[in-house]
Design an enzyme around this catalytic site. Sequence first.
Site, short mmCIF file in Angstrom:
data_model
loop_
_atom_site.label_atom_id
_atom_site.label_comp_id
_atom_site.label_asym_id
_atom_site.label_seq_id
_atom_site.Cartn_x
_atom_site.Cartn_y
_atom_site.Cartn_z
N CYS A 50 -11.32 -24.99 44.41
CA CYS A 50 -12.34 -25.18 45.45
C CYS A 50 -13.55 -25.93 44.91
CB CYS A 50 -12.80 -23.83 45.99
SG CYS A 50 -11.51 -22.85 46.78
N ASN A 51 -13.86 -25.70 43.65
CA ASN A 51 -15.11 -26.20 43.10
C ASN A 51 -14.98 -27.37 42.14
OD1 ASN A 51 -16.71 -24.30 44.46
ND2 ASN A 51 -16.21 -22.74 42.95
N ARG A 52 -13.77 -27.77 41.81
CA ARG A 52 -13.61 -28.87 40.85
C ARG A 52 -12.25 -29.52 40.96
NH1 ARG A 52 -15.55 -27.43 36.34
NH2 ARG A 52 -16.38 -25.45 37.07
N SER A 105 -18.58 -22.08 36.19
CA SER A 105 -18.19 -21.71 37.55
C SER A 105 -19.40 -21.49 38.44
CB SER A 105 -17.35 -20.43 37.53
OG SER A 105 -16.15 -20.63 36.82
N GLU A 110 -16.90 -15.61 36.38
CA GLU A 110 -15.78 -15.15 37.22
C GLU A 110 -14.45 -15.40 36.50
OE1 GLU A 110 -13.45 -17.15 38.83
OE2 GLU A 110 -14.24 -19.14 38.41
N GLN A 116 -6.36 -19.98 37.27
CA GLN A 116 -6.12 -21.30 37.84
C GLN A 116 -5.83 -22.33 36.75
OE1 GLN A 116 -9.89 -21.38 39.90
NE2 GLN A 116 -8.94 -20.96 41.89
N GLU A 188 -4.26 -15.92 46.35
CA GLU A 188 -5.02 -15.06 45.46
C GLU A 188 -6.43 -14.81 45.98
OE1 GLU A 188 -6.42 -14.89 40.74
OE2 GLU A 188 -5.25 -16.57 41.50
N MET A 189 -7.11 -15.87 46.47
CA MET A 189 -8.46 -15.70 46.97
C MET A 189 -8.48 -14.75 48.17
SD MET A 189 -11.68 -16.16 46.93
CE MET A 189 -12.03 -17.51 45.80
#
Length: 423
Positions: A50-52, A105, A110, A116, A188-189
């Site tokens: 989601c972030n990278r 993160s 986290e 991941q 997973e999320m």
Amino acid sequence: MSLFALGLNHHTAPLAVRERMTFLPEALPDALGQLTRVRPVQEAAILSTCNRTELYCATNDPDSALDWMAEYHRIGSSEIAPYIYRLEHQQAVRHVFRVASGLDSMVLGEPQILGQMKQAVRLAEGAGTLGALLHTLFQRSFAVAKEVRSTTAIGANIVSMAAAAVHLSERIFGSISGQRVLCVGAGEMMELCAAHFAGCTPRDMVIANRTLDRAQVLAERFARSDLKVGAIRLDELGERLADFDIVLSCTASPLPIIGLGMVERALKQRRHRPMVMVDLAVPRDIEAEVDKLGDVFLYTVDDLAQIVDSGLESRQAAVVEAQAIIDARVANFLQWVQAREAVPAIRALRGHAEEMRSAELERALRAIARGEAPDRVLDTLSRNLTNKLLHGPTRLLNEAPPEAREQIEGLVQRLFPQHDRDA
């Protein structure tokens, strides 16, 4: 080949850019194979969350690798250039260790990113694009992450994405206990979100997934005597959306699955009672235009950053400790790389010495067979071997220019240390 970490993340690029650069997990093996076939990239692995979106690779042409990433997503290189970072060698190693340890993160410390990264490594191994350099880099990364987590407080009091979603929902409704919750997706999320919301004992909870069996498995996991948890298919969203006060979504869909029209119809059925919608997916599951509706409180992963930053100060001491560990492990890895780079020269040196030894031994054996005295043969063997081994360094010293002589003498002394005879 040099080691590079290339990509963008939540520090450098907004969500609208990040979601255009994501790789679907099922597409990664083919993408990696294509990259190493059409570009001068020897080893490669891609981490896309989601972030990278980051490409770790061994190459001498990082620009070519970046151009491939842009072409793959049908985006102009100049369009993403302002958001891209390019880290080489030591900086790349430090970055990978920081990512694995949770220091880079959105939610500091986290643990999800480590899983991941391990999945990214498995996919690269399956694609055959992971060589000795990246394999060792990732194994060291996992060891560093374990050391950081076990010896520092970096993981203490973590505000996870799921916990932040609960916090945002409580801002609107005050309590989760009287609300109906919909979890869209079964990865997973969403498991983490379901666990957090189930702990708040909502009125009821439903899991929606493309595969109904997977949704039912997740629903059974969280169902309790005081909590009813159901399961539906994604194609039922349109007719069921109005039933829920809180909607959480995180799927791997490349396009939004909850559109503006669907939400407008749901609000009308709800007589405009408010809804909280939390979109944890990248690319987004919920159309951005939904945020313009007056009775919907829509949050994205970037919005959650405002929540998770609140605990940042309390973990700064742990960050300093973790960074010290990472710096030490970076130095160790770079030593391994240097030793690996010296292997061909060492092999060549040993091979040359072995040829000389073998030739002198053969000459000595022939002399003994002719009846020469063994002690004289051994003396000749040792003298010839010594002369041959020292020929190169001696010639280098004799022919060295004055300005380089001191440096060469120091090098020779290190190669052939002169021990104190009186010791």
